[in-house]
Enzyme design. Structure first.
Site, short mmCIF file in Angstrom:
data_model
loop_
_atom_site.label_atom_id
_atom_site.label_comp_id
_atom_site.label_asym_id
_atom_site.label_seq_id
_atom_site.Cartn_x
_atom_site.Cartn_y
_atom_site.Cartn_z
N ASP A 46 0.82 -1.22 0.00
CA ASP A 46 0.00 0.00 0.00
C ASP A 46 0.85 1.26 0.00
O ASP A 46 0.53 2.23 -0.70
CB ASP A 46 -0.93 0.00 1.22
CG ASP A 46 -2.23 -0.73 0.96
OD1 ASP A 46 -2.42 -1.21 -0.18
OD2 ASP A 46 -3.05 -0.85 1.88
N ALA A 48 3.87 1.80 -1.12
CA ALA A 48 4.48 2.03 -2.44
C ALA A 48 3.46 2.51 -3.44
O ALA A 48 3.72 3.44 -4.21
CB ALA A 48 5.15 0.75 -2.92
N LYS A 179 9.14 3.58 9.33
CA LYS A 179 8.74 3.16 10.66
C LYS A 179 7.80 1.96 10.57
O LYS A 179 7.18 1.76 9.52
CB LYS A 179 8.10 4.32 11.43
CG LYS A 179 6.67 4.65 10.98
CD LYS A 179 6.08 5.70 11.89
CE LYS A 179 4.63 5.97 11.55
NZ LYS A 179 3.70 4.90 11.87
N ASP A 266 2.15 3.59 16.95
CA ASP A 266 1.82 3.99 15.59
C ASP A 266 1.96 5.49 15.37
O ASP A 266 2.33 5.93 14.28
CB ASP A 266 0.39 3.55 15.26
CG ASP A 266 0.10 3.55 13.77
OD1 ASP A 266 0.95 3.07 13.00
OD2 ASP A 266 -0.98 4.04 13.37
N HIS A 271 5.57 10.36 15.49
CA HIS A 271 5.09 11.64 14.96
C HIS A 271 5.00 12.72 16.04
O HIS A 271 5.53 13.83 15.89
CB HIS A 271 3.69 11.47 14.34
CG HIS A 271 3.65 10.54 13.18
ND1 HIS A 271 4.74 10.27 12.38
CD2 HIS A 271 2.63 9.82 12.64
CE1 HIS A 271 4.39 9.42 11.43
NE2 HIS A 271 3.12 9.14 11.57
N ARG A 366 -1.79 13.69 22.49
CA ARG A 366 -3.10 13.06 22.36
C ARG A 366 -3.29 12.55 20.94
O ARG A 366 -3.08 13.30 19.97
CB ARG A 366 -4.20 14.09 22.70
CG ARG A 366 -5.61 13.58 22.54
CD ARG A 366 -6.62 14.64 22.93
NE ARG A 366 -6.56 15.82 22.08
CZ ARG A 366 -7.40 16.86 22.19
NH1 ARG A 366 -8.32 16.87 23.14
NH2 ARG A 366 -7.29 17.89 21.38
N MET A 412 -3.71 32.85 16.31
CA MET A 412 -3.59 33.22 17.71
C MET A 412 -4.97 33.59 18.23
O MET A 412 -5.60 34.53 17.73
CB MET A 412 -2.63 34.40 17.88
CG MET A 412 -2.65 35.04 19.26
SD MET A 412 -1.88 34.04 20.53
CE MET A 412 -0.16 34.53 20.30
#
Length: 525
Positions: A46, A48, A179, A266, A271, A366, A412
């Site tokens: 998937d 690739a 990963k 995961d 990340h 989170r 902001m």
């Protein structure tokens, strides 16, 4: 070939001529002129099909790859180029005006069937590369992308070293590893030791595509290019930092793979931790890759391992009141998920950085599936105004939000006077929404940016060995405890904000959510 609407497929739209020119000028002439072979292991998978080959096509179309490059797909599957073309074509998104160039791209592609744990396939691969070198009468740079399950990393890299790394002249070989980089501290260290015995550190590129995203890259400029933020970025002014990754869908047919990892492995350990280091690190001496990675490691070394008391793990259940097509199925009802699985589909962790800048400031990580929205963002929440002279409760905390995806933006949340005769207060925003500010400009895809950096020999956005080890040490004790004791995650409804216990933990550490203001994304095309 079906034409496409580029407005709805922005990732496949050509980059601007100005950006293409800038990228070419920043690349080394030797990298553009020397023959190059880009080998994709796991060519039938998937990743690739959906990412690697489409990204290579976009870079080839925009003229950003070496002029004499060949692409080799390697896998165990019984395929040929015609079958591989069918697999990748729907994701390449080729416009009718680009068909001729796309055919040239396909002529650069070769498919080679072979095993991952036997000499023959790698001997054939090396013979193919040497044939390309003979054809060009020049040594070729060799780039190997391992889009593979981690179970075959060791045999594939061993056979690569044995058969395919015989560089000639001034050519190079580089290995990109996707990963997960191990399963915990011990397995990660074992893999790192294995790789160190085969390759030099500057040949190893551990890819985390989040480091290639435009808004993650923007953290460097936002933090160190503005005196406005530079002076406020510390415990004296910041009340908390929230780094979120939320998905409004479930496993989408990948439950078998996901159940072996869960949200911490995961998403959170890689990340979100990469983003955290960029948010929290000290100013590096320069923009050199090693100077930046040195500062990231210092942050990681200052973080204590996450305790169970500072974490909430959740698992979604079916929600009959939701209109989402996946909401009728809870995680434990998914195909390939054991009925007694304790794999979390949601995770909240509170991290504490024990250094002068951040002592006492909670960092919330989170992430979750089956939630109420899809987004990834960094939310810096500032402390209350001292000596408040306005009506009690009117002033809300200022927040600086870096929205990574979708709808990239920096805004902001701040207080202004409400229209009228008195000093009534209202929440509003200073807003830099990229689609509004930079109309018509296509931002480089994360994989495009990272592929170009590998070819150019830059490791600035790749994970170093010690960085990886430090990140795993933060989460491995929590993983071993929850999995060893089979601690059952908290249940939450598909389409909700997650477990209620997560909100309670955030409140315990001082996070304030007023709910009185919500950023409005730009109108979609």
């Amino acid at each position: 070939m079906k034409d496409i609407d580029y407005r709805r497929n922005s990732a496949s739209r050509p980059l601007s001529p100005e950006l293409i020119k800038f990228i070419k000028e920043s690349m080394k002439d030797s990298e553009l002129s020397q023959p190059c072979v880009f080998v994709v292991f796991g060519a039938s998978g998937d990743l690739a099909k959906k990412k690697i080959f489409p990204t290579l096509w976009w870079l080839f179309r925009d003229g950003l790859l070496p002029t004499n490059i060949k692409f080799v797909g390697y896998a165990r599957s019984d395929l040929n180029m015609a079958k591989l073309r069918t697999l990748i074509e729907q994701n390449c998104k080729v416009r009718s005006s680009e068909v001729e160039k796309y055919e040239l791209f396909l002529k650069r592609c070769v498919y080679l069937q072979g095993q991952y744990d036997a000499d023959e396939g790698f001997e054939n691969l090396n013979a193919l590369i040497e044939g390309i070198e003979d054809e060009n009468q020049k040594p070729a740079n060799r780039l190997f992308y391992l889009a593979l399950p981690p179970t075959v990393f060791e045999p594939v890299t061993s056979f690569l070293k044995k058969h395919c790394m015989d560089n000639k002249g001034n050519s190079w070989s580089r290995v990109i590893i996707e990963k997960p980089f191990g399963h915990d501290t011990e397995s990660s260290a074992k893999l790192s030791e294995h790789l160190a015995g085969l390759f030099k550190e500057d040949q190893i590129y551990r890819i985390d595509h989040y480091l290639g995203k435009e808004m993650v890259q923007n953290l460097m400029v936002l933090r160190f290019g503005n005196s406005l933020t530079l002076g406020k970025w510390s415990r004296e002014n910041v009340a908390s930092v929230m780094i979120s990754f939320k998905e409004d869908f479930g496993t989408q047919g990948r439950a078998g793979y996901f159940d072996q990892s869960g949200m911490i492995r995961d998403v959170m350990q890689n990340h979100l931790m990469q983003i955290l280091t960029l948010v929290a690190m000290e100013k590096p001496c320069s923009l050199d890759a090693e100077d930046i990675r040195d500062e990231k490691v210092k942050v990681l070394k200052s973080i204590a391992p996450v305790s169970l008391e500072d974490a909430v793990l959740g698992q979604y259940i079916a929600n009959p009141d939701s209109a989402h097509p996946e909401a009728t199925t809870g995680y434990l009802d998914e195909k390939d998920v054991p009925k007694d699985s304790v794999t979390p589909t949601y995770a909240l962790a509170v991290l504490h950085i024990n250094n002068e800048r951040w002592d006492g400031v909670p960092f919330f990580l989170r992430c979750g599936k089956g939630l109420n929205e899809r987004k990834a963002e960094v939310r810096i929440q500032f402390r209350e105004v001292p000596g408040d002279i306005f009506k009690k409760g009117e002033l809300k905390r200022n927040e600086l939000v870096i929205r990574v995806q979708p709808n990239e933006a920096i805004y902001m949340k701040m207080m202004t006077k409400a229209p009228g005769m008195d000093f009534g207060v209202a929440e509003t925003e200073l807003d830099l929404t990229y689609n509004d500010r930079y109309k018509g400009i296509r931002l480089p895809d994360a994989y495009e940016r990272l592929f170009l950096e590998v070819i150019n020999g830059s490791q600035i956005n790749f994970v170093r060995t010690d960085e990886l080890d430090c990140a795993w040490k933060i989460f491995t004790p929590l993983l071993k405890k929850t999995e060893g004791e089979r601690i059952r995650p908290k249940q939450y409804l598909f389409g909700s904000r997650g477990p209620e216990e997560a909100d309670q933990l955030m409140k315990k550490y001082g996070f304030v959510f007023t709910g009185t203001y919500k950023w409005t994304p730009p109108n979609k095309l």
